[in-house]
Design an enzyme around this catalytic site. Sequence first.
Site, PDB file in Angstrom:
ATOM      1  CB  SER A  14       0.623   9.016 -15.909  1.00  0.00           C
ATOM      2  OG  SER A  14       0.594   7.815 -16.310  1.00  0.00           O
ATOM      3  NE  ARG A  52       5.339  19.547 -11.285  1.00  0.00           N
ATOM      4  CZ  ARG A  52       6.181  18.944 -10.918  1.00  0.00           C
ATOM      5  NH1 ARG A  52       6.534  18.636  -9.438  1.00  0.00           N
ATOM      6  NH2 ARG A  52       7.237  18.605 -11.708  1.00  0.00           N
ATOM      7  CG  ASP A  61       2.950   7.207 -17.751  1.00  0.00           C
ATOM      8  OD1 ASP A  61       4.089   7.571 -17.035  1.00  0.00           O
ATOM      9  OD2 ASP A  61       2.764   7.929 -18.729  1.00  0.00           O
TER      10      ASP A  61
END
Length: 499
Positions: free
Chosen positions: A175, A190, A228
């Site tokens: 996620s 990132r 997710d």
Amino acid sequence: MGKVAVRVALGVAVVAAVAAAVVVRRRMRKDGKYGKAMEIVKELEEKCGTPIGKLRQVADAMTVEMHAGLASEGGSKLKMLISYVDNLPTGNEEGLFYALDLGGTNFRVLRVQLKHGGIANQEFEEVSIPPNLMTGTSDALFDYIVAELAKFVAQESEDFQVAPGKQRELGFTFSFPVMQSSINSGTLLRWTKGFSIEDTVGQDVVAELTKALKRQGLDMVVTALVNDTVGTLAGGRYFNKDVVAAVILGTGTNAAYVERAQAIPKWHGVLPKSGEMVINMEWGNFRSSHLPLTEYDHALDVESLNPGEQIFEKIISGMYLGEIVRRVLLRMAEEAAFFGEIVPEKLKVPFILRTPHMSAMHHDTSSDLKVVAKNFTDILEIPNTSLKMRKVVVEICNIVATRGARLAAAGILGILKKLGRDAVRDGENQKTVIALDGGLYEHYIEYSKCLENTLDELLGDEVAKSIVMEHANDGSGVGAALLAASHSQYLNYLEVDES
């Protein structure tokens, strides 16, 4: 009356007058401090204001950014990432599948046994990640995760053994912003949500996990890499064919939805047979001049691990709401001596006041606000708060939570506008279901209630009847297992076998 008596009487009167003056000065000083504190609260309320007009501007801006993000890479703060999920689960999947759900300070390992038309068995374990691993090395993090996954597999009964010659198949819910190049590969753009591991950025996270699986000697293959939110969408669609989008409101926040493949200008591959593609919006990075930002938000952003990024996430998600409240209280302590002449030391500690604490105080229905008092004593070491002070604290929680919930509703409206489902069309009777998951949505009832009421207000009664918000409990983990099943490496083998 004698001279002595007169002097005594005058002395007593002077002392009484001085004492009265001291009391008045103290009361005036106290009232002045309270007045200053109330000015800070009023200013917060004004700057966090989310009138319907502003929310519509936010929704429109979200839709514009969605179009821009679909048109070209880097065209928008919204990444609008292509997930490579063009076939969502149908309910016909069968077999044993695993999922690894990594999205915050905890991760889950799951095992799902599928039979035609449903889930026959489902088990999971949740594991905390030591803080040092969140800022350490890639190998250390993935070795720790796989070691826990290996323990989970080692403890299973013979009922869950895979057939000889076959590998266990895993859906990996990751996620964080990833640029995918296929259904089972993706490069980390990132870290967010408190993670900061430099040597993972720019790497294929499936390759990193696979190397750890080999180091640990666990024979398992990753067949699906999903966010997710994409997992929640897949899990929601498995149980309800009307699910078209999913929103995560937990530690972080994100949204995904089903887009027409022809409406993705930056897609240069062969159009999928289904004609659809799931888009991972990465809406936490949404930013607009219409967002009601305060000095507390700007300071939090500057001091964060990712300044200038994830602005939407920093004002609506669970990781940050409690911290915003703490910053407001700290200013009241420093500028208005709200908690006494000395600023409480614990109040200076970033993130000491977490959103679950804030939620508990916001939901306090006791006549004397006992929960607020206990939280202040136990967490901030501020005893003896007055009822008046505790009521102010609840009001601050309400202001911050209301802004977050109403902005989340505006974001959802932006998605509905992009899909053309924000209005009732003649002759149409379509139902639109949004799957929601995440601890913030599930447990912070005042937040979720405000979100749903705001969306109804934005849509109007007639349209609101066709829009359903559905809680998809643990949708991200189960969804990853379902996507591992729908993208199994043995699907073609099974089809040949059956023919």
